[in-house]
Every structure is written in structure tokens, then in C-alpha cells.
Write a protein that holds these residues in place. Sequence first.
Motif, PDB file in Angstrom:
ATOM      1  N   UNK A 170       0.836  -1.188   0.000  1.00 53.14           N
ATOM      2  CA  UNK A 170       0.000   0.000   0.000  1.00 53.14           C
ATOM      3  C   UNK A 170       0.881   1.251   0.000  1.00 53.14           C
ATOM      4  N   UNK A 171       0.443   2.289  -0.700  1.00 57.95           N
ATOM      5  CA  UNK A 171       1.142   3.566  -0.715  1.00 57.95           C
ATOM      6  C   UNK A 171       0.228   4.622  -0.087  1.00 57.95           C
ATOM      7  N   UNK A 172       0.740   5.292   0.914  1.00 53.85           N
ATOM      8  CA  UNK A 172      -0.101   6.156   1.740  1.00 53.85           C
ATOM      9  C   UNK A 172       0.503   7.544   1.851  1.00 53.85           C
ATOM     10  N   UNK A 173      -0.367   8.550   1.898  1.00 57.70           N
ATOM     11  CA  UNK A 173       0.071   9.891   2.277  1.00 57.70           C
ATOM     12  C   UNK A 173      -0.792  10.357   3.438  1.00 57.70           C
ATOM     13  N   UNK A 174      -0.218  11.189   4.296  1.00 61.79           N
ATOM     14  CA  UNK A 174      -0.931  11.675   5.472  1.00 61.79           C
ATOM     15  C   UNK A 174      -0.470  13.096   5.780  1.00 61.79           C
ATOM     16  N   UNK A 175      -1.368  13.875   6.334  1.00 63.27           N
ATOM     17  CA  UNK A 175      -1.047  15.258   6.677  1.00 63.27           C
ATOM     18  C   UNK A 175      -1.959  15.726   7.797  1.00 63.27           C
ATOM     19  N   UNK A 176      -1.511  16.718   8.572  1.00 62.91           N
ATOM     20  CA  UNK A 176      -2.353  17.222   9.646  1.00 62.91           C
ATOM     21  C   UNK A 176      -3.708  17.677   9.118  1.00 62.91           C
ATOM     22  N   UNK A 177      -4.766  17.371   9.856  1.00 65.11           N
ATOM     23  CA  UNK A 177      -6.117  17.699   9.431  1.00 65.11           C
ATOM     24  C   UNK A 177      -6.326  19.193   9.244  1.00 65.11           C
ATOM     25  N   UNK A 178      -7.081  19.558   8.216  1.00 69.25           N
ATOM     26  CA  UNK A 178      -7.355  20.955   7.915  1.00 69.25           C
ATOM     27  C   UNK A 178      -8.766  21.360   8.274  1.00 69.25           C
ATOM     28  N   UNK A 179      -9.280  22.384   7.572  1.00 65.96           N
ATOM     29  CA  UNK A 179     -10.584  22.934   7.901  1.00 65.96           C
ATOM     30  C   UNK A 179     -11.708  21.924   7.699  1.00 65.96           C
ATOM     31  N   UNK A 180     -11.481  20.923   6.840  1.00 67.58           N
ATOM     32  CA  UNK A 180     -12.530  19.934   6.602  1.00 67.58           C
ATOM     33  C   UNK A 180     -12.625  18.919   7.735  1.00 67.58           C
ATOM     34  N   UNK A 181     -11.722  19.001   8.714  1.00 68.36           N
ATOM     35  CA  UNK A 181     -11.754  18.068   9.845  1.00 68.36           C
ATOM     36  C   UNK A 181     -11.339  18.754  11.137  1.00 68.36           C
ATOM     37  N   UNK A 182     -11.783  19.989  11.293  1.00 63.65           N
ATOM     38  CA  UNK A 182     -11.629  20.725  12.561  1.00 63.65           C
ATOM     39  C   UNK A 182     -10.166  20.971  12.928  1.00 63.65           C
ATOM     40  N   UNK A 183      -9.263  20.953  11.962  1.00 65.68           N
ATOM     41  CA  UNK A 183      -7.847  21.226  12.200  1.00 65.68           C
ATOM     42  C   UNK A 183      -7.267  20.356  13.318  1.00 65.68           C
ATOM     43  N   UNK A 184      -7.630  19.088  13.310  1.00 70.72           N
ATOM     44  CA  UNK A 184      -7.078  18.186  14.323  1.00 70.72           C
ATOM     45  C   UNK A 184      -6.821  16.821  13.711  1.00 70.72           C
ATOM     46  N   UNK A 185      -5.989  16.047  14.405  1.00 68.58           N
ATOM     47  CA  UNK A 185      -5.696  14.704  13.946  1.00 68.58           C
ATOM     48  C   UNK A 185      -4.914  14.677  12.649  1.00 68.58           C
ATOM     49  N   UNK A 186      -4.910  13.522  12.031  1.00 72.07           N
ATOM     50  CA  UNK A 186      -4.145  13.305  10.808  1.00 72.07           C
ATOM     51  C   UNK A 186      -5.061  12.749   9.718  1.00 72.07           C
ATOM     52  N   UNK A 187      -4.977  13.354   8.536  1.00 71.37           N
ATOM     53  CA  UNK A 187      -5.728  12.887   7.372  1.00 71.37           C
ATOM     54  C   UNK A 187      -4.877  11.840   6.658  1.00 71.37           C
TER      55      UNK A 187
END
Length: 298
Positions: A170-187
Motif C-alpha cells: 500500500x502507498x499512503x500519504x498523510x497530513x495534519x487535518x485541515x478545515x474539513x476536519x476541525x484542524x485536528x488529527x491526521x488525514x
Amino acid sequence: MPLISAVGAVDHGDRRDPVRLARVLADQGVAHELLSAAEATDRWGGIAFDGAVLWHDEAGVIDAEGAVNTMLRLAVAAGATVRTGWPVAAVSARGAGYMAVSSTGDVVEAEQVVVAAGGWLPDLLGGLGIGTERLAAFPSLEVRQEQAFHFPYRDAADVWPTIIHKSAPIQVYALPGGRDAEFRGQKVAEYNGGHTIRSAAWHNRAIDPVRRERVVAYVRENLPGLVPEPYAETTCLFTNIAGEDFVIDRIDGITILSPCSGHGAKFAPLLGEYVARLVEGDGDVPDRFRPLTAGVRA
């Protein structure tokens, strides 16, 4: 609010080749560090590493919505007129210029046309009047409906860098959550993990439970610093061509821009400069981005 949050980035995985990427950054004079898995684990204990890790501390996350709105405001300030809810159905020559016809029959006339339609481009290409030979030269477009999931940090005080991990299966990318997820956690999302659709018009925004479980399983095994239960989920579109390259080309007065494969937004100011060159008659755009006129210019 800043348009770019400089949280840094880590790249790892045997399909990502951090050592080669480090050489590229070194050749360009970009500050970076090449870390061992143990060194990276000491810094980011919530992320599992399986080999060399490239750390680029000046990388970050773009606020996509904020960036688009800012560029639109700058365009309006420079004299542009912005129309929304005006889907283009076709473009054709009229006199010394062109006319764009909307799906409701409204018409706008202009000396030149720039088409930057993203995932809608497959449906629009045949209506641009560029000729069958040029259409045949256009790289095959693949539109994917990607799935992205937001996971909370186990430690609410955490702020992680962006992550690209390419390793079988599997190939994955992740980034800190933005406005679409309350600016928390990891997308977290699987790169090119969504199903293929005909065009953006077929985007149904449905989450695939099988793909959700694949990403949850990945988080459980590789991102122990996250709670492996998504609190939000969404879909987005990737428009790909072979080789993950861009199309930035001009045929008469029609410029077609397809910055494909999920990378275009990162280069928006440079892409705008290239398009402006073509519109002004300056052909100083790399040949690799100009497949439609390669034979004509040879």
C-alpha cells in the motif's frame, strides 16, 4: 491565517527511495536530513519506519480553500471577472477569437481561452474544437475517486509532519487535518487507492467500506500514535496521466492546462506563469509538458 503551515515532511518506504530524493534536494541546495529508522523513531514515536527516512523541515501543508480564495481575490483586483455556477459545455472559434458556451446556452466571447478543468476535462476535450489529430495526441486521462480518512492523535497535543510512505502492498500519504476536519488529527489516504470514474461529473462522494478498512488496518500497523478509528471521512478526485506528468500546451488560441496526478496545487503560481507565457505567445514552456504541439514545433 497562513496559506502554508510549515510542519515539515517525512518520506520513507522502499518504493519512495529517500536516499535518491535526498540527492535531488542536495543538488538543488534544499536543506534536508537523511535519517535512519531508529533516528526517525526517536523524533516521531507514533510513526513506524521501515528504513531510511528523508526529513524536510521547510515542507508543509497548503490551505487549499484559502489559497484558491486568495488567488481569486488577487485576480479580481487585477481586473478579472469571476463567474461561478457556469459550467462550460463547448468552446469554438468565432471571428478572430472564441466563444465559450455554457450548459444552459449562455455565451462568453474572448480572444483566447484557457481550459483548466481538472477532473471535468475528459468530458470537455471533445468540445474544444482542437481537431482529431490533436485529440489523439492528448495523454489518456484517468480520474480516480480517492478516499481520505481523519484519525485523532492519541496525544491531543501532537502535531505531526506530512508523511509519504510508499511500500508494498500500500502507498499512503498523510497530513495534519485541515478545515474539513476541525484542524485536528491526521488525514490519511491511500495514494491512487480509489476507483476509476469517467469524469468528475460521476463523482458520487460515496465511501467504499473495503478501502476504509484497508486504511484503518494501515493506521493500526504503521501509525500507532493515532487512534485507528476515523472520526471523519471524505472523497476527492485525482486526475492522472501516465508518468504523472503535466500538460501545459496551446493550440492556436486555446491553452489547455492539466497539472495531473494530485500534484498541481503545489505548483499553482508557477503553472500560472507558464500559462501566461503561452497566452502571450511565448513558447518558453518545457517540451515535456507540450505533447499536443510536439510534432508541429519539431
